[in-house]
Design a protein around this motif. Structure first.
Motif, PDB file in Angstrom:
ATOM      1  N   THR A  28      18.894  -5.800  -9.379  1.00 53.83           N
ATOM      2  CA  THR A  28      17.570  -5.625  -8.772  1.00 53.83           C
ATOM      3  C   THR A  28      17.714  -5.135  -7.331  1.00 53.83           C
ATOM      4  N   LYS A  29      18.615  -5.715  -6.592  1.00 56.16           N
ATOM      5  CA  LYS A  29      18.822  -5.309  -5.202  1.00 56.16           C
ATOM      6  C   LYS A  29      19.327  -3.868  -5.121  1.00 56.16           C
ATOM      7  N   MET A  30      20.184  -3.480  -6.065  1.00 55.20           N
ATOM      8  CA  MET A  30      20.675  -2.100  -6.077  1.00 55.20           C
ATOM      9  C   MET A  30      19.558  -1.116  -6.388  1.00 55.20           C
ATOM     10  N   ILE A  31      18.677  -1.487  -7.313  1.00 57.94           N
ATOM     11  CA  ILE A  31      17.549  -0.612  -7.641  1.00 57.94           C
ATOM     12  C   ILE A  31      16.624  -0.452  -6.441  1.00 57.94           C
ATOM     13  N   VAL A  32      16.353  -1.555  -5.753  1.00 54.94           N
ATOM     14  CA  VAL A  32      15.512  -1.483  -4.547  1.00 54.94           C
ATOM     15  C   VAL A  32      16.165  -0.603  -3.498  1.00 54.94           C
ATOM     16  N   ALA A  33      17.472  -0.736  -3.323  1.00 54.69           N
ATOM     17  CA  ALA A  33      18.189   0.116  -2.368  1.00 54.69           C
ATOM     18  C   ALA A  33      18.081   1.583  -2.773  1.00 54.69           C
ATOM     19  N   PHE A  34      18.117   1.863  -4.076  1.00 59.40           N
ATOM     20  CA  PHE A  34      17.956   3.245  -4.551  1.00 59.40           C
ATOM     21  C   PHE A  34      16.557   3.759  -4.240  1.00 59.40           C
ATOM     22  N   PHE A  35      15.522   2.923  -4.451  1.00 56.71           N
ATOM     23  CA  PHE A  35      14.155   3.324  -4.125  1.00 56.71           C
ATOM     24  C   PHE A  35      14.032   3.683  -2.642  1.00 56.71           C
ATOM     25  N   ILE A  36      14.616   2.842  -1.788  1.00 53.47           N
ATOM     26  CA  ILE A  36      14.535   3.087  -0.346  1.00 53.47           C
ATOM     27  C   ILE A  36      15.258   4.378   0.014  1.00 53.47           C
ATOM     28  N   SER A  37      16.444   4.593  -0.545  1.00 59.38           N
ATOM     29  CA  SER A  37      17.203   5.808  -0.264  1.00 59.38           C
ATOM     30  C   SER A  37      16.447   7.050  -0.724  1.00 59.38           C
ATOM     31  N   LEU A  38      15.876   6.976  -1.923  1.00 60.89           N
ATOM     32  CA  LEU A  38      15.124   8.118  -2.449  1.00 60.89           C
ATOM     33  C   LEU A  38      13.913   8.410  -1.586  1.00 60.89           C
ATOM     34  N   LEU A  39      13.208   7.372  -1.154  1.00 58.55           N
ATOM     35  CA  LEU A  39      12.033   7.559  -0.303  1.00 58.55           C
ATOM     36  C   LEU A  39      12.399   8.229   1.015  1.00 58.55           C
ATOM     37  N   LEU A  40      13.486   7.774   1.626  1.00 60.08           N
ATOM     38  CA  LEU A  40      13.880   8.332   2.921  1.00 60.08           C
ATOM     39  C   LEU A  40      14.398   9.756   2.785  1.00 60.08           C
ATOM     40  N   MET A  41      15.011  10.070   1.660  1.00 59.11           N
ATOM     41  CA  MET A  41      15.478  11.445   1.462  1.00 59.11           C
ATOM     42  C   MET A  41      14.319  12.414   1.264  1.00 59.11           C
ATOM     43  N   LEU A  42      13.263  11.935   0.589  1.00 59.03           N
ATOM     44  CA  LEU A  42      12.130  12.813   0.309  1.00 59.03           C
ATOM     45  C   LEU A  42      11.156  12.887   1.484  1.00 59.03           C
ATOM     46  N   GLN A  43      10.988  11.766   2.205  1.00 56.69           N
ATOM     47  CA  GLN A  43      10.025  11.734   3.306  1.00 56.69           C
ATOM     48  C   GLN A  43      10.596  10.956   4.494  1.00 56.69           C
ATOM     49  N   PRO A  44      11.493  11.563   5.246  1.00 49.18           N
ATOM     50  CA  PRO A  44      12.069  10.877   6.418  1.00 49.18           C
ATOM     51  C   PRO A  44      11.174  11.006   7.660  1.00 49.18           C
ATOM     52  N   THR A  45       9.884  10.665   7.515  1.00 53.26           N
ATOM     53  CA  THR A  45       8.946  10.774   8.631  1.00 53.26           C
ATOM     54  C   THR A  45       8.881   9.452   9.386  1.00 53.26           C
ATOM     55  N   GLN A  69      15.677  10.546  14.247  1.00 52.51           N
ATOM     56  CA  GLN A  69      15.291  10.236  12.866  1.00 52.51           C
ATOM     57  C   GLN A  69      16.511  10.121  11.967  1.00 52.51           C
ATOM     58  N   VAL A  70      17.431  11.061  12.095  1.00 45.44           N
ATOM     59  CA  VAL A  70      18.637  11.030  11.264  1.00 45.44           C
ATOM     60  C   VAL A  70      19.466   9.788  11.568  1.00 45.44           C
ATOM     61  N   THR A  71      19.581   9.439  12.851  1.00 42.38           N
ATOM     62  CA  THR A  71      20.340   8.237  13.229  1.00 42.38           C
ATOM     63  C   THR A  71      19.700   6.979  12.667  1.00 42.38           C
ATOM     64  N   LEU A  72      18.370   6.891  12.789  1.00 42.99           N
ATOM     65  CA  LEU A  72      17.659   5.738  12.239  1.00 42.99           C
ATOM     66  C   LEU A  72      17.780   5.696  10.723  1.00 42.99           C
ATOM     67  N   PHE A  73      17.742   6.862  10.093  1.00 44.98           N
ATOM     68  CA  PHE A  73      17.920   6.952   8.640  1.00 44.98           C
ATOM     69  C   PHE A  73      19.269   6.366   8.227  1.00 44.98           C
ATOM     70  N   GLY A  74      20.330   6.739   8.940  1.00 46.29           N
ATOM     71  CA  GLY A  74      21.651   6.207   8.629  1.00 46.29           C
ATOM     72  C   GLY A  74      21.752   4.713   8.852  1.00 46.29           C
ATOM     73  N   LEU A  75      21.157   4.228   9.950  1.00 44.86           N
ATOM     74  CA  LEU A  75      21.192   2.790  10.231  1.00 44.86           C
ATOM     75  C   LEU A  75      20.417   1.997   9.182  1.00 44.86           C
ATOM     76  N   ILE A  76      19.314   2.555   8.687  1.00 42.94           N
ATOM     77  CA  ILE A  76      18.534   1.871   7.650  1.00 42.94           C
ATOM     78  C   ILE A  76      19.346   1.746   6.366  1.00 42.94           C
TER      79      ILE A  76
END
Length: 245
Positions: free
Chosen positions: A22-39, A95-102
């Motif tokens: 479950t935690k891995m799936i949530v991490a995948f959702f977060i990664s996918l969201l940030l890749m598509l909309q890193p606003t 934004q990119v730095t924050l993306f990596g830290l997240i």
């Protein structure tokens, strides 16, 4: 530098009780969201979501890594380099730095709330559909799990080697080795890692092979489905906010 890296923090919390998959799936959702909309709105929602997860996990403040000064210096240096290219480039760099830290924090949250023994079975269960394509899912899951488990051990070995090297005499007989401290430590670390890898392989073989590491009956429960629903709602809401703003 003192930190809890890739090790479970032994506290009782709802996050700890969730299935590792479950935690891995949530991490995948977060990664996918940030890749598509890193606003910025999306980044803000994700940061707030991770803070809530950390509070729900009841992680002590001492769990947070104390990163060395040179790590932050490199980030600041990268920002200074982008200044001449304009304000837009600086904002994009932040934004990119924050993306990596997240993403790094998300990975740490999984490690801090999940026993390493549950990683391989969860990966094998999530990758079960790939077995139809004759992909060695179990072997890949074991490799990932053992890598995650071995990194803290390797870091501890390097700390011991560094401490032992400081205790070596400073006479002329050690001059050659003292001229290449990094080479000495890396060579010793590789030797120790090779020896431990051999011992670990023998132990796995004696216990029935890698299949025993992935044959764990754990799976999702009601709380896991609730966590997935909440995660989907949060990620979907963040995506909607990012589109509107």
């Amino acid at each position: 530098m003192s930190m809890v890296l890739l090790r479970e923090v032994p506290v009782e919390s709802p996050i700890h009780r969730l299935w590792a998959g479950t935690k891995m799936i949530v991490a995948f959702f977060i990664s996918l969201l940030l890749m598509l909309q890193p606003t910025w709105p999306v980044l803000g929602v994700v940061v707030a979501f991770l803070i809530v997860i950390g509070l729900a996990a009841r992680l002590p403040l001492g769990t947070l890594p104390r990163l060395p000064w040179w790590f932050w210096a490199l980030i600041v240096l990268g920002g200074l380099i982008t200044i001449p290219t304009g304000g837009t480039a600086v904002l994009r760099y932040v934004q990119v730095t924050l993306f990596g830290l997240i993403l790094l924090t998300t990975s740490f949250l999984i490690a801090w709330t999940t026993p390493m023994s549950e990683i391989a079975p969860a990966l094998a269960k999530l990758g079960a559909p790939l077995r139809v394509l004759r992909i060695p899912v179990d072997e890949w899951a074991v490799v990932v799990a053992l890598t995650l488990r071995g990194l803290p051990l390797l870091m501890d070995e390097i700390r011991v080697l560094r401490a032992a090297r400081r205790l070596r005499p400073k006479d002329g007989s050690m001059a050659r080795g003292a001229a290449n401290p990094l080479v000495d430590i890396l060579t010793a670390a590789m030797a120790v890692a090779t020896r431990r890898a051999g011992e670990l392989g023998e132990a796995i073989t004696a216990r029935g092979g890698t299949g025993e590491l992935t044959a764990h009956p754990a799976g999702p429960h009601r709380a896991d489905y609730l966590a997935l629903i909440v995660s989907v709602l949060v990620c979907g809401g963040a995506a909607a906010i990012g589109v509107l703003l």
